[in-house]
Design a protein around this motif. Structure first.
Motif, short mmCIF file in Angstrom:
data_model
loop_
_atom_site.label_atom_id
_atom_site.label_comp_id
_atom_site.label_asym_id
_atom_site.label_seq_id
_atom_site.Cartn_x
_atom_site.Cartn_y
_atom_site.Cartn_z
N ASP A 258 -44.32 44.72 73.54
CA ASP A 258 -44.17 45.76 72.67
C ASP A 258 -43.45 46.95 73.23
O ASP A 258 -42.69 47.78 72.56
N ILE A 259 -43.58 47.19 74.35
CA ILE A 259 -42.57 48.35 75.05
C ILE A 259 -41.31 47.98 74.98
O ILE A 259 -40.58 48.92 74.64
N ILE A 260 -40.96 46.80 75.49
CA ILE A 260 -39.35 46.61 75.36
C ILE A 260 -38.92 46.54 74.07
O ILE A 260 -37.89 47.20 73.68
N GLN A 261 -39.66 46.15 73.02
CA GLN A 261 -39.30 46.05 71.57
C GLN A 261 -39.26 47.41 70.85
O GLN A 261 -38.31 47.91 70.38
N PHE A 262 -40.20 48.30 71.43
CA PHE A 262 -40.14 49.82 70.91
C PHE A 262 -39.21 50.59 71.54
O PHE A 262 -38.01 51.13 71.00
N HIS A 263 -38.61 50.20 72.64
CA HIS A 263 -37.43 50.94 73.62
C HIS A 263 -36.20 50.25 72.62
O HIS A 263 -35.34 51.16 72.22
N ASN A 264 -36.01 48.98 72.48
CA ASN A 264 -34.87 48.54 71.84
C ASN A 264 -34.67 49.02 70.50
O ASN A 264 -33.25 49.04 70.09
N HIS A 265 -35.76 49.00 69.72
CA HIS A 265 -35.60 49.44 68.46
C HIS A 265 -35.51 50.90 67.93
O HIS A 265 -34.85 51.20 67.07
N VAL A 266 -36.06 51.88 69.03
CA VAL A 266 -35.92 53.37 68.77
C VAL A 266 -35.09 54.01 69.60
O VAL A 266 -34.34 54.83 69.05
N TYR A 267 -35.01 53.80 70.91
CA TYR A 267 -34.03 54.71 71.70
C TYR A 267 -32.69 54.13 71.33
O TYR A 267 -32.21 53.48 71.51
N SER A 268 -31.96 55.48 71.22
CA SER A 268 -30.73 55.31 70.67
C SER A 268 -29.90 56.71 70.87
O SER A 268 -30.58 57.82 70.80
N PRO A 269 -28.48 56.82 71.33
CA PRO A 269 -27.78 58.20 71.40
C PRO A 269 -27.88 58.89 70.31
O PRO A 269 -27.22 59.85 70.21
N ALA A 270 -27.86 58.00 69.14
CA ALA A 270 -27.55 58.81 67.79
C ALA A 270 -28.55 59.76 67.56
O ALA A 270 -29.86 59.65 67.78
N ASP A 271 -28.02 61.08 67.32
CA ASP A 271 -28.83 62.30 67.38
C ASP A 271 -29.63 62.76 68.37
O ASP A 271 -30.41 63.85 68.58
N MET A 272 -29.08 62.32 69.73
CA MET A 272 -29.77 62.60 70.81
C MET A 272 -29.01 64.19 71.24
O MET A 272 -28.00 64.37 71.04
N ILE A 273 -29.96 64.95 71.69
CA ILE A 273 -29.42 66.32 72.27
C ILE A 273 -29.45 66.57 73.83
O ILE A 273 -30.73 66.30 74.12
N ILE A 274 -28.50 66.95 74.26
CA ILE A 274 -28.64 67.17 75.81
C ILE A 274 -28.11 68.66 76.12
O ILE A 274 -26.98 68.91 75.64
N VAL A 275 -28.91 69.44 76.67
CA VAL A 275 -28.37 70.83 77.20
C VAL A 275 -28.61 71.01 78.63
O VAL A 275 -29.70 70.46 79.15
N ILE A 276 -27.36 71.42 79.07
CA ILE A 276 -27.34 71.86 80.42
C ILE A 276 -27.10 73.22 80.95
O ILE A 276 -26.01 73.70 80.24
N ALA A 277 -27.79 73.74 81.57
CA ALA A 277 -27.36 75.18 81.92
C ALA A 277 -27.17 75.46 83.27
O ALA A 277 -28.33 74.94 84.00
N GLY A 278 -26.63 76.26 83.80
CA GLY A 278 -26.24 76.48 85.07
C GLY A 278 -25.04 76.45 85.75
O GLY A 278 -24.14 76.87 84.82
N ALA A 279 -24.82 76.36 87.01
CA ALA A 279 -23.54 76.87 87.73
C ALA A 279 -22.52 75.49 87.52
O ALA A 279 -21.80 74.84 88.56
N VAL A 280 -22.19 74.96 86.21
CA VAL A 280 -21.17 73.92 86.06
C VAL A 280 -20.44 74.55 84.92
O VAL A 280 -20.64 75.30 83.98
N ASP A 281 -19.11 74.10 84.91
CA ASP A 281 -18.19 74.50 83.53
C ASP A 281 -18.18 73.28 82.76
O ASP A 281 -18.53 72.07 82.87
N GLU A 282 -17.56 73.74 81.33
CA GLU A 282 -17.56 72.70 80.39
C GLU A 282 -16.95 71.46 80.63
O GLU A 282 -17.22 70.32 80.36
#
Length: 429
Positions: free
Chosen positions: A183-207
């Motif tokens: 169940d877990i593997i199937q859920f992860h394979n069918h649902v997790y995807s980079p499409a529409d993923m949002i990542i935010v980083i704040a701190g001492a790093v440049d663009e």
């Protein structure tokens, strides 16, 4: 607000953003006054996707992501983080899976590598599945004896009948027991995807550094056919009072909740309701409700109200912890304050005090990298525009007593509520 505080308010001129070919959006705020970084992200994988017979599957899956991958063991994963004083956690809400991490700026690549590896290549070891299952079931046993948790669960069930939001994200003992590795593997394979993923980083790093790391660790993640959250219609508001109580043995206090719908996050009514709620159940000693129910009448150990808002629904909740003998009196007093709130405008003094409080606390919420990252995620997630916090003070100042009264009359109906409680006393089903 002074010029130094204004400089720290994220906006279109200070937020860098780009989208990878696979659909992942990355946002960065360079805060070079800090020596650390904070990362937060969301992606498809929330509890709203749980099959009804497997409630808690999304929660189970997200909590396994930090328990080893195909490339790194559970112990090595945590040893690498602990050796540099960093952390990385995964969780899930109704709409999304979440990840949050922090590290020194010099260790940002490790955070990217472990996050990418966990999201793309989790091992889902049977050993750690069973360990986590035992932990989750133990947590559910504790939850079922918690008066506040059970009152909240009852409220969700009856405010959102036959809807995924009415189910607990952490599931039930019987559903957690039934979930298999497949169940877990199937859920992860069918649902997790980079499409529409949002990542935010704040701190001492440049663009440029964030661009390079994002390309290195996330661009190779391919888009599979991801299941999107079911666009099931939000139920209609209650047509009358719905009263439910859960008896829990051995308790001396009743936790009380009263709830209804409120504006979605992008509604023009959101800000008037947000400020109005501050007056009604937050400001000072928990607003009017705290003053009347707790301070004046002595009927509650605590009493307050809160507003939550998402893209498709919002909720307005009123809570109190009371002696079992005072439950009905507390309900009556809170409803009386609601009726007063929707009948007569708040005073100019109340509005001015609330505005000053909300404006004054905004700079503090943006002092840390975590606060900055959360603010940027909110703007991106709800499409508020990157000038939202730059205009925030003006938005608050523009709200009038009439705006608050009109919005309150639209959403707050004292005779159309879900009222739930848990603790001593016979069940009300």
């Amino acid at each position: 607000m002074d010029s130094q505080n204004m400089k720290n308010i994220p906006g279109s001129d200070t937020i860098s953003t780009f989208t990878l070919e696979n659909g992942a959006t990355v946002l960065n705020f360079s805060n070079l006054n800090s020596h650390s970084i904070y990362m937060i992200g969301i992606l498809n994988g929330g509890g709203g996707l749980d099959p009804s017979e497997k409630t808690g599957l999304a929660h189970f899956t997200a909590n396994l992501l930090s328990r080893g991958t195909k490339n790194i063991s559970f112990s090595d994963f945590h040893s690498q983080l602990e050796s540099i004083g960093a952390n990385l956690v995964f969780s899930c809400g109704s709409q999304h899976a979440w990840f949050r991490g922090k590290a020194l700026a010099e260790d940002v690549e490790l955070l990217f590598r472990l996050t990418s590896d966990s999201l793309q290549y989790p091992s889902f070891s049977q050993e750690y599945i069973e360990r986590l299952r035992n932990q989750l079931i133990a947590g559910l046993t504790i939850r079922d004896q918690d008066t506040s948790e059970m009152a909240s669960l009852l409220l969700d069930q009856h405010l959102f009948p036959d809807h995924p939001y009415g189910q607990p994200i952490d599931g039930y003992t019987e559903t957690i027991q039934s979930i298999t590795r497949s169940d877990i593997i199937q859920f992860h394979n069918h649902v997790y995807s980079p499409a529409d993923m949002i990542i935010v980083i704040a701190g001492a790093v440049d663009e440029q550094e964030i661009r390079d790391l994002s390309e290195k660790y996330f661009s190779t993640w391919k888009i599979d056919a991801a299941i999107q959250p079911i666009n099931k219609l939000i139920p209609l508001p209650p047509a009358n009072i719905i009263r439910k109580h859960k008896f829990i043995e051995g308790k001396s206090q009743v936790d009380l909740l009263m709830g209804c719908f409120s504006p979605v996050r992008t509604s023009p009514d959101y800000m008037p309701v947000f400020i109005g709620n501050n007056i009604l159940g937050q400001f000072g000693l928990m607003g009017r409700i705290g003053k009347v129910v707790r301070s004046k009448s002595g009927l509650a150990y605590y009493a307050s109200s809160s507003v939550s808002a998402w893209s498709d629904v919002g909720t307005w909740e009123f809570s109190a912890g009371v002696n079992p003998e005072n439950v009905e009196k507390a309900i009556d007093l809170i409803r009386k304050e609601m009726k007063r709130f929707v009948k007569s405008p708040v005073t100019d003094q109340e509005l001015d005090n609330s505005k000053s409080h909300l404006i004054g606390r905004m700079p503090m919420s943006l002092e840390s990298n975590a606060g900055l990252a959360n603010a940027i995620l909110t703007m991106q997630r709800f499409k508020l525009g990157f000038d939202y916090y730059q205009k925030y003070i003006g938005q608050i100042k523009s709200i009038t007593v009439k705006h608050i009264l009109t919005a309150a009359q639209r959403y707050l109906h004292p005779d159309r509520l879900v009222i739930t409680s848990a603790g001593p006393g016979e069940d009300i089903k």
